[in-house]
Design an enzyme around this catalytic site. Structure first.
Site, short mmCIF file in Angstrom:
data_model
loop_
_atom_site.label_atom_id
_atom_site.label_comp_id
_atom_site.label_asym_id
_atom_site.label_seq_id
_atom_site.Cartn_x
_atom_site.Cartn_y
_atom_site.Cartn_z
N ASP A 67 0.87 -1.18 0.00
CA ASP A 67 0.00 0.00 0.00
C ASP A 67 0.91 1.24 0.00
O ASP A 67 1.82 1.33 0.82
CB ASP A 67 -0.86 -0.07 1.28
CG ASP A 67 -1.79 1.11 1.45
OD1 ASP A 67 -1.36 2.26 1.21
OD2 ASP A 67 -2.94 0.88 1.86
N GLU A 98 -10.78 1.97 -0.75
CA GLU A 98 -12.01 1.34 -1.23
C GLU A 98 -12.44 1.80 -2.63
O GLU A 98 -12.88 0.99 -3.44
CB GLU A 98 -13.14 1.60 -0.22
CG GLU A 98 -14.30 0.63 -0.32
CD GLU A 98 -13.94 -0.82 -0.04
OE1 GLU A 98 -13.18 -1.10 0.91
OE2 GLU A 98 -14.41 -1.70 -0.79
N THR A 99 -12.29 3.09 -2.92
CA THR A 99 -12.79 3.59 -4.21
C THR A 99 -11.98 3.04 -5.39
O THR A 99 -12.44 3.08 -6.52
CB THR A 99 -12.78 5.13 -4.27
OG1 THR A 99 -11.48 5.58 -3.92
CG2 THR A 99 -13.81 5.73 -3.32
N GLY A 131 -6.87 -4.12 4.26
CA GLY A 131 -7.73 -5.14 3.65
C GLY A 131 -7.91 -4.95 2.16
O GLY A 131 -8.03 -5.94 1.42
N LYS A 168 -10.83 -15.27 1.70
CA LYS A 168 -11.52 -14.59 0.60
C LYS A 168 -10.68 -13.45 0.03
O LYS A 168 -10.01 -12.73 0.75
CB LYS A 168 -12.86 -14.04 1.10
CG LYS A 168 -13.82 -15.15 1.48
CD LYS A 168 -15.24 -14.69 1.45
CE LYS A 168 -15.71 -14.18 2.78
NZ LYS A 168 -17.16 -14.00 2.83
N THR A 198 0.81 3.92 13.16
CA THR A 198 0.63 5.06 12.25
C THR A 198 -0.79 5.13 11.67
O THR A 198 -1.08 6.01 10.87
CB THR A 198 1.63 4.93 11.07
OG1 THR A 198 1.48 3.62 10.49
CG2 THR A 198 3.06 5.11 11.53
N HIS A 281 -23.29 -8.03 8.19
CA HIS A 281 -22.96 -8.01 6.76
C HIS A 281 -24.18 -8.32 5.90
O HIS A 281 -24.05 -8.79 4.77
CB HIS A 281 -21.83 -9.00 6.45
CG HIS A 281 -20.51 -8.59 7.04
ND1 HIS A 281 -20.26 -8.63 8.39
CD2 HIS A 281 -19.38 -8.11 6.48
CE1 HIS A 281 -19.03 -8.20 8.63
NE2 HIS A 281 -18.47 -7.89 7.48
N HIS A 297 -15.73 0.43 5.79
CA HIS A 297 -16.33 -0.91 5.85
C HIS A 297 -16.87 -1.22 7.26
O HIS A 297 -18.04 -1.56 7.44
CB HIS A 297 -15.29 -1.94 5.41
CG HIS A 297 -15.78 -3.35 5.48
ND1 HIS A 297 -16.63 -3.88 4.56
CD2 HIS A 297 -15.53 -4.34 6.38
CE1 HIS A 297 -16.90 -5.14 4.87
NE2 HIS A 297 -16.24 -5.45 5.97
P1 NAD Z 1 -7.87 -0.06 3.61
O1 NAD Z 1 -7.10 -1.19 3.08
O2 NAD Z 1 -8.54 0.86 2.66
O3 NAD Z 1 -6.91 0.80 4.55
C1 NAD Z 1 -7.40 1.94 5.18
C2 NAD Z 1 -6.50 3.15 4.97
O4 NAD Z 1 -5.41 3.04 5.84
C3 NAD Z 1 -5.94 3.28 3.57
O5 NAD Z 1 -5.91 4.64 3.22
C4 NAD Z 1 -4.52 2.76 3.73
O6 NAD Z 1 -3.64 3.35 2.79
C5 NAD Z 1 -4.19 3.18 5.12
N1 NAD Z 1 -3.23 2.40 5.86
C6 NAD Z 1 -3.10 1.05 5.87
N2 NAD Z 1 -2.23 0.66 6.79
C7 NAD Z 1 -1.77 1.78 7.39
C8 NAD Z 1 -0.85 2.03 8.43
N3 NAD Z 1 -0.25 1.04 9.10
N4 NAD Z 1 -0.60 3.32 8.77
C9 NAD Z 1 -1.24 4.33 8.14
N5 NAD Z 1 -2.13 4.16 7.17
C10 NAD Z 1 -2.40 2.89 6.79
O7 NAD Z 1 -9.03 -0.54 4.61
P2 NAD Z 1 -9.17 -1.75 5.63
O8 NAD Z 1 -10.13 -1.28 6.62
O9 NAD Z 1 -7.87 -2.28 6.05
O10 NAD Z 1 -9.85 -2.90 4.77
C11 NAD Z 1 -11.16 -2.77 4.30
C12 NAD Z 1 -11.32 -3.76 3.17
O11 NAD Z 1 -11.10 -5.06 3.65
C13 NAD Z 1 -12.69 -3.74 2.53
O12 NAD Z 1 -12.57 -3.63 1.14
C14 NAD Z 1 -13.30 -5.08 2.90
O13 NAD Z 1 -14.14 -5.59 1.91
C15 NAD Z 1 -12.06 -5.93 3.07
N6 NAD Z 1 -12.28 -7.07 3.94
C16 NAD Z 1 -11.99 -8.29 3.44
C17 NAD Z 1 -12.18 -9.41 4.23
C18 NAD Z 1 -11.83 -10.76 3.70
O14 NAD Z 1 -12.22 -11.77 4.30
N7 NAD Z 1 -11.08 -10.85 2.62
C19 NAD Z 1 -12.67 -9.27 5.53
C20 NAD Z 1 -12.95 -8.00 6.02
C21 NAD Z 1 -12.74 -6.89 5.22
#
Ligand code: NAD
Length: 414
Positions: A67, A98-99, A131, A168, A198, A281, A297
């Site tokens: 990322d 997400e977008t 995620g 998944k 962070t 969900h 999410h």
């Molecule tokens: P994300 O991946 O969008 O991360 C959130 C934000 O935090 C992003 O802007 C990213 O750049 C930033 N970021 C990430 N790590 C960081 C860090 N250590 N320090 C600073 N910034 C950081 O969001 P999320 O909440 O991690 O994941 C949501 C996604 O996960 C959804 O799309 C959802 O569908 C998916 N998901 C999948 C499963 C599965 O079983 N595969 C389960 C739950 C959620």
């Protein structure tokens, strides 16, 4: 011509005018979830030897998809770690939120794998991020040459307790949340809560929403831990700044993962559609996509849980006092109880209809029974949904001033 069935080495053949064969095979799945604080600290061996199925040795090559925000914050430490251990890494930063969780992102990862010239048996791709990043990389890896191994290092709380530990993968398609995807376990996931130092607080709350989900349906003990320590570990970003906070953060994360894996292991491919981990969900996929980018999410999931908590009280499955405890914990974690999107005409009915299509024609809706237990129902009506939304609206708007025009929360967006 004979007719009947013959077996040769397990292959079943119906013998008759028109030959037909039935192939049956079972694929064993084994993957590892390994936790270690300070993964990129040079003397930490976890990434080298922590997973028996994916050892890392001096001279090895690895493609790392990271990322881009994580790269800016942790990329130097990550590169220094691999350099210190003689691992030749190619790091490809990816815009991941997400977008942009769309097919284009999958193509970008495939391009990176092509350019790297990956050896699909011996060079698992490393996915480092939240995620979104791990879902995209997992999806691309599962498609590339019909399956290339990958390893996850989640960097968000949702990644640690949810997206990083299941099987998944996927991306969104039009308004369909995770509409394209695969079941493809990573060889290993390495969990390191120090990477959350962070992470913006709003995203810590986002992960706590999925932990609260496990508590509400499976564990009164975990719920009590969130009641007593949730706000403090959130403010501390799960860093364990004191002994008590470290014990609380470790217990909350480990218990949540354990409960999640207990649910997932016997039903990895979701052949059973009554999944209590689907709590929160049912309406949230539609809510999230309609509210994008307003709701994260976990925030959409928590609003779904607030709504179904109201539904549970209307059905007499939860007492008012239990519901109040649930709403108090949601607020204490800085999470929203309400979005005006809930009142868009027909939206909840549409969401339920879409979920029914996803769950083979039935609602199979997990509903809370008290705190820490659940049951499945198939008879929720549109009128009942409107009543639950009305009840929740009163609780949410009556107890807190709107934090934003369309979003009511304890302390959302901190
Ligand atoms: P994300 O991946 O969008 O991360 C959130 C934000 O935090 C992003 O802007 C990213 O750049 C930033 N970021 C990430 N790590 C960081 C860090 N250590 N320090 C600073 N910034 C950081 O969001 P999320 O909440 O991690 O994941 C949501 C996604 O996960 C959804 O799309 C959802 O569908 C998916 N998901 C999948 C499963 C599965 O079983 N595969 C389960 C739950 C959620």
């Amino acid at each position: 011509m004979r007719s009947g069935t013959v077996f040769t080495q397990g292959l079943r053949q119906a013998v008759g005018e028109s030959p037909a064969w039935t192939v049956e095979a079972v694929r064993q799945v084994r993957y590892h979830v390994v936790s270690s604080v300070g993964l990129f600290t040079p003397d930490n061996p976890a990434l080298l030897t922590g997973c028996p199925d994916a050892p890392l040795r001096p001279g090895d090559r690895r493609l790392i998809i990271v990322d881009q925000n994580v790269d800016a914050l942790h990329g130097d430490a990550m590169r220094a770690y691999f350099a210190a251990h003689g691992v030749d890494v190619t790091v490809v930063p990816l815009h991941a939120e997400e977008t942009v969780k769309q097919w284009d992102a999958v193509e970008a990862v495939v391009d990176a794998m092509n350019s790297f010239g990956i050896d699909r048996r011996r060079e698992p791709v490393l996915a480092v991020g939240g995620g979104v990043l791990t879902d995209v990389v997992g999806f691309a890896a599962s498609l590339y040459r019909r399956g290339t191994p990958y390893i996850r290092i989640p960097t968000t709380l949702i990644g640690l307790v949810d997206a990083g530990v299941g099987v998944k993968t996927g991306v969104n398609y039009q308004l369909g949340k995770n509409r394209l995807g695969t079941y493809a376990p990573a060889t290993a996931t390495f969990l390191d809560r120090s990477l959350l130092s962070t992470l913006p607080l709003r995203h810590i709350g986002n992960g706590l929403a999925e932990i609260l989900k496990m508590a509400l349906i499976r564990s009164n003990d975990l719920f009590r831990l969130l009641e007593s320590h949730g706000a403090a570990v959130r403010a501390d970003r799960m860093q364990g700044s004191t002994g008590e906070l470290a014990r609380a953060a470790d217990a909350i994360i480990a218990e949540s993962i354990h409960l999640m894996l207990e649910e997932l292991q016997p039903n990895l491919w979701e052949s059973a559609l009554e999944r209590c981990v689907d709590y929160g969900h049912t309406f949230s996929p539609t809510l999230e996509m309609h509210a994008l980018p307003e709701l994260l999410h976990g925030e959409a999931v928590v609003i779904d849980m607030a709504l179904t908590t109201a539904l549970g009280t209307l059905r007499g499955d939860l007492t008012e006092a239990e519901a109040d405890r649930v709403y108090a914990v949601i607020r204490s974690l800085g999470l929203p109880l309400w979005t005006d999107v809930l009142e868009r005409p027909g939206l909840l009915e549409d969401a339920l209809r879409d979920t029914v299509r996803h769950r083979d024609g039935q609602q199979r809706l997990p509903l809370p029974v008290g705190i820490g237990r659940h049951r499945f129902v198939n008879d929720v009506t549109p009128a009942e949904l409107r009543a639950a939304a009305g009840l929740l609206r009163g609780r949410a708007l009556g107890a807190a001033a709107p934090a934003a025009p369309a979003l009511v929360a304890g302390q959302v967006g901190v």
